[in-house]
Write an enzyme that holds these catalytic residues in place. Structure first.
Site, PDB file in Angstrom:
ATOM      1  N   GLU A  60     -93.371  69.629  43.442  1.00  0.00           N
ATOM      2  CA  GLU A  60     -93.800  70.790  44.481  1.00  0.00           C
ATOM      3  C   GLU A  60     -95.416  70.453  44.624  1.00  0.00           C
ATOM      4  OE1 GLU A  60     -92.445  74.578  42.558  1.00  0.00           O
ATOM      5  OE2 GLU A  60     -90.646  74.256  44.014  1.00  0.00           O
ATOM      6  N   ASP A  94     -82.720  76.508  41.188  1.00  0.00           N
ATOM      7  CA  ASP A  94     -83.975  77.198  40.866  1.00  0.00           C
ATOM      8  C   ASP A  94     -83.723  78.795  40.353  1.00  0.00           C
ATOM      9  OD1 ASP A  94     -86.467  77.849  40.057  1.00  0.00           O
ATOM     10  OD2 ASP A  94     -87.200  77.864  42.111  1.00  0.00           O
ATOM     11  N   GLU A 137     -87.986  86.612  39.418  1.00  0.00           N
ATOM     12  CA  GLU A 137     -88.472  85.800  40.844  1.00  0.00           C
ATOM     13  C   GLU A 137     -87.039  86.044  42.010  1.00  0.00           C
ATOM     14  OE1 GLU A 137     -89.611  81.801  40.941  1.00  0.00           O
ATOM     15  OE2 GLU A 137     -89.812  81.684  42.811  1.00  0.00           O
TER      16      GLU A 137
HETATM   17  C1  BDP Z   1     -90.143  78.165  41.574  1.00  0.00           C
HETATM   18  C2  BDP Z   1     -91.084  79.036  41.993  1.00  0.00           C
HETATM   19  C3  BDP Z   1     -92.589  78.490  42.032  1.00  0.00           C
HETATM   20  C4  BDP Z   1     -92.690  77.759  40.568  1.00  0.00           C
HETATM   21  C5  BDP Z   1     -91.614  76.444  40.572  1.00  0.00           C
HETATM   22  C6  BDP Z   1     -91.614  75.970  39.245  1.00  0.00           C
HETATM   23  O1  BDP Z   1     -90.945  79.513  43.127  1.00  0.00           O
HETATM   24  O2  BDP Z   1     -93.592  79.606  42.006  1.00  0.00           O
HETATM   25  O3  BDP Z   1     -94.005  77.158  40.575  1.00  0.00           O
HETATM   26  O4  BDP Z   1     -90.450  77.198  40.506  1.00  0.00           O
HETATM   27  O5  BDP Z   1     -90.864  76.280  38.235  1.00  0.00           O
HETATM   28  O6  BDP Z   1     -88.920  79.025  41.126  1.00  0.00           O
HETATM   29  O7  BDP Z   1     -92.431  75.042  38.721  1.00  0.00           O
END
Ligand code: BDP
Length: 717
Positions: free
Chosen positions: A307, A381, A409
């Site tokens: 990401e 996720d 989340e």
């Molecule tokens: C996702 C989240 C994000 C996190 C990412 C992670 O939306 O904010 O940075 O995972 O785990 O669930 O790195």
């Protein structure tokens, strides 16, 4: 006037007493009201003998005193040596006298370094209770466990407990930024007040450490995985050191996230290439600098090439190169590197669910000894339900640690009551079959499947500076349950719920039974009203609050809900079977076949693995469309039932917490209907079918739901 003043004062006192209840979490130490239990305690617990004088032992002693005075109304006599009977003798193995040590030898053989013994013994015909372990932190764990026995009104006669944690690293991951915002945090701002540190030690740091110690958590990553290199500068390390000093006597080690490009950003190097000698040196020096301040520093947690975070791939290297370079830097000091496997790429057209396995599995056996790969519980996720991550069990030569998300989340933020240990347990119990039947995820995580020495469980914290720590009073149970499962991944979530309720609210059976059932059911309720039958990732963009199955315009295809549900005229679901993306092949053959075959695929995972027609017949005889709609309705009904249960709990709970939960359940009910209506209206465009009779008709249009915007939803950086 005076009487008005009196009323005001009374209100103030009762308000603060109530607010304190929220704040005290599961360490309420309510007065034992059952007379039989109270008299058993009083006759068996007459004196306290504390051996040793470390800060940790002083904390244990203070905890015992608080527990006794709050629960029993008086503190047993504090004695400097064992005299008379019915004493509680508290101290580590080396501080016990030879006679007691001998008596407990076989128990000491059973526990590891962090394990404790609580045992009723008879010495010279005098009955005593010993709380001990191999070091003072283990003794502290024993003391908390002993107090839990009192809190839950269990008998203190003939105690015979020897209990050790099954994992080494039991750790919270705080996604806290240096500006005190918390990524995916729904309980206020970060606890860490960087501006006032290191000189100002907030009482909350101490209370935080105490609370974690009470459930055996022994590590904390202070900073967000989307890392800021500044935390590694002297200015911040001084503050980190201050926190580490507070946490140390509670057995809690501090860890930090390492931004891979830190050598460039704060070290003025031109590169962060892990094979560059200058870069290697920079990390070695940085580690030495940290360990000089914090000799028991735990190590680094790293999110790399995920990401948008920098990583070794920016330099043509791979995850092994990156992790091992950092591992070398902390190895001389006994540190570890927790390297995350949460990777997927916009340049990879393959099913996102397959990417982490594809990338990491071939690295099995290539990481240094002090690297542990941190894997989320599922391949996408932290969804309300995901099948277990295929990496578990598939890397026999690599320690893998579990990453759970405690913060909600994708499960209603801190407004929905969802008891997560139920979800955690489902994952831990899953059988990977990687070494035949019984190769559960729990056995991978505790290292028993492949005899790994380094083991761990991480939980993304749901803690902020809200008065009640977690936003929702019941979200406290998720912090609690995480800690208990990290200690023992085989614990039953019902046992956890019951312990928590008794310690947090009341021991009244009329309260416990229905409220426990409500907690246990809450996990399935959220699945039903958000993502039933294996649906996933259909939330709205960015903030992830509320439904957004229609979202299809994001630049990265795998960020769009439409990528995941694939609803069309023919049906719905992601075909990950052998005829689809073949994600099933990443599991052991037994599991792959189970998921692959429509007949055997559990219906709870159906649309995760299959694209099925709207007329597909479910096991209960309903068509998929009707079944899906009925599941959404069931979720709403379950929330209504939770409201009923809670309303009946009023007389067992203080009014403040009662009202908080009541209001939150009303929001949850409203939002459950929102999810149901928005998703069904959207999917109905494809199915072209009427809603079955038992499903309530939406009161708003799809256009209305699509128009909702939440520019300031919390947790969204
Ligand atoms: C996702 C989240 C994000 C996190 C990412 C992670 O939306 O904010 O940075 O995972 O785990 O669930 O790195």
């Amino acid at each position: 006037m005076t009487s008005l003043r009196f009323v005001f004062l009374f209100l103030l006192i009762s308000f603060s007493a109530s607010a304190q209840k929220d704040y005290k979490l599961w360490l309420q130490y309510n007065t034992v009201t059952n007379p039989t239990v109270a008299s058993q305690y009083k006759s068996n617990l007459k004196g306290i003998v504390v051996l040793g004088n470390s800060e940790t032992i002083r904390i244990a002693e203070k905890e015992l005193k608080t527990g006794f005075s709050d629960m029993l109304g008086n503190i047993p006599e504090i004695k400097s040596e064992v005299k008379g009977e019915y004493n509680i003798i508290v101290g580590s193995q080396s501080n016990l006298n030879a006679e007691i040590k001998n008596e407990l030898q076989s128990d000491f053989d059973k526990i590891n370094n962090e394990g404790f013994i609580i045992k009723s013994i008879s010495i010279k015909n005098k009955k005593q209770i010993v709380i001990t372990g191999k070091n003072d932190v283990a003794v502290l764990y024993g003391v908390f466990h002993f107090l839990r026995i009192l809190q839950t009104n269990k008998s203190v006669k003939n105690l015979n407990i020897a209990d050790s944690p099954k994992t080494n690293i039991r750790i919270l991951n705080h996604w806290d930024n240096l500006d005190r915002t918390v990524e995916r945090g729904y309980a206020g701002f970060s606890l860490w007040n960087w501006q006032k540190l290191p000189d100002f030690i907030d009482q909350r740091y101490i209370d935080y450490a105490r609370t974690n110690a009470s459930i055996g958590i022994n590590g904390t990553v202070l900073t967000n995985v989307n890392a800021n290199a500044l935390i590694l500068t002297p200015q911040y390390l001084e503050k980190v050191e201050a926190l580490a000093n507070v946490f140390r006597p509670y057995g809690i080690k501090v860890y930090l996230t390492a931004r891979f490009s830190a050598p460039i950003e704060i070290g003025s190097l031109k590169t962060a290439d892990p094979k560059d000698p200058e870069v290697m040196n920079w990390w070695k020096n940085k580690s030495a600098e940290i360990y000089k301040r914090i000799p028991d520093f735990g190590g680094f947690l790293v999110k790399a090439n995920s990401e948008g975070q920098p990583g070794p791939q920016n330099y043509g290297r791979n995850h092994v190169d990156g992790a091992n370079m950092l591992a070398d830097a902390v190895a001389p000091f006994g540190g570890v590197v927790m390297w995350r496997a949460f990777v997927y790429s916009e340049h990879d057209a393959n099913d996102r669910a397959k990417q982490a396995y594809t990338e990491f599995q071939p690295y099995d056996g290539k990481f240094k000894e002090n690297v542990i790969v941190q894997v989320k519980n599922g391949a996408i996720d932290f969804q309300p339900r995901e099948p277990f991550h295929p990496l578990f069990g598939a890397m026999p030569k690599t320690p893998l640690m579990m990453e759970f998300q405690i913060t909600q989340e994708y499960l209603g933020f801190s407004t929905h009551l969802v008891f997560l240990p139920k979800l955690f347990q489902e994952v831990l119990e899953s059988d990977t079959y990687q070494k035949g039947k019984g190769s559960t995820v729990a056995k991978v995580v505790d290292g028993t499947l492949y005899q790994n020495k380094l083991t761990g469980i991480a939980g993304v914290a749901n803690i902020g500076n809200d008065l009640n720590w977690t936003g929702h009073p019941f979200a406290q149970a998720n912090w609690y349950g995480f800690g208990r499962l990290a200690w023992n991944p085989y614990l039953d979530s019902e046992v956890i719920a019951e312990e928590w309720l008794r310690s947090t609210f009341s021991n009244d059976e009329n309260f416990i039974k229905p409220v426990k059932d409500m907690m246990i059911e809450s996990r399935e309720a959220v699945v039903n009203y958000m993502t039933p039958l294996g649906l996933h990732h259909i939330m709205d963009t960015g903030h992830h609050y509320g439904p957004g199955p229609w979202v299809s315009n994001l630049s990265r295809p795998e960020w769009n809900p439409t990528y995941y549900h694939k609803a069309d005229k023919n049906g719905i679901g992601f075909d990950r079977s052998k005829s689809g993306t073949n994600a099933v092949s990443q599991y052991a053959p037994e599991v792959a076949n189970l998921f692959d075959n429509l007949e055997t695929c559990p219906e709870k995972d159906l649309l995760w693995f299959h694209h099925v027609s709207w007329d597909y017949k479910l096991k209960n005889g309903q068509t998929l469309w009707n079944g899906l709609a009925l599941k959404y309705q069931e979720g709403v009904n379950q929330v209504r039932e939770m409201q009923n249960v809670w309303n009946k709990a009023e007389k067992y709970v203080d009014s403040e917490r009662f009202n908080e939960v009541k209001m939150l359940l009303e929001i949850q009910h409203k939002e459950a209907k929102w999810w149901r209506d928005a998703c069904l209206l959207y999917f109905q465009q494809f199915s072209g079918k009427e809603l079955p009779e038992r499903v309530e008709k939406p009161t708003q249009t799809l256009e209305y739901f699509k128009s909702l915007k939440f520019p300031f939803a919390p947790g969204n950086g």
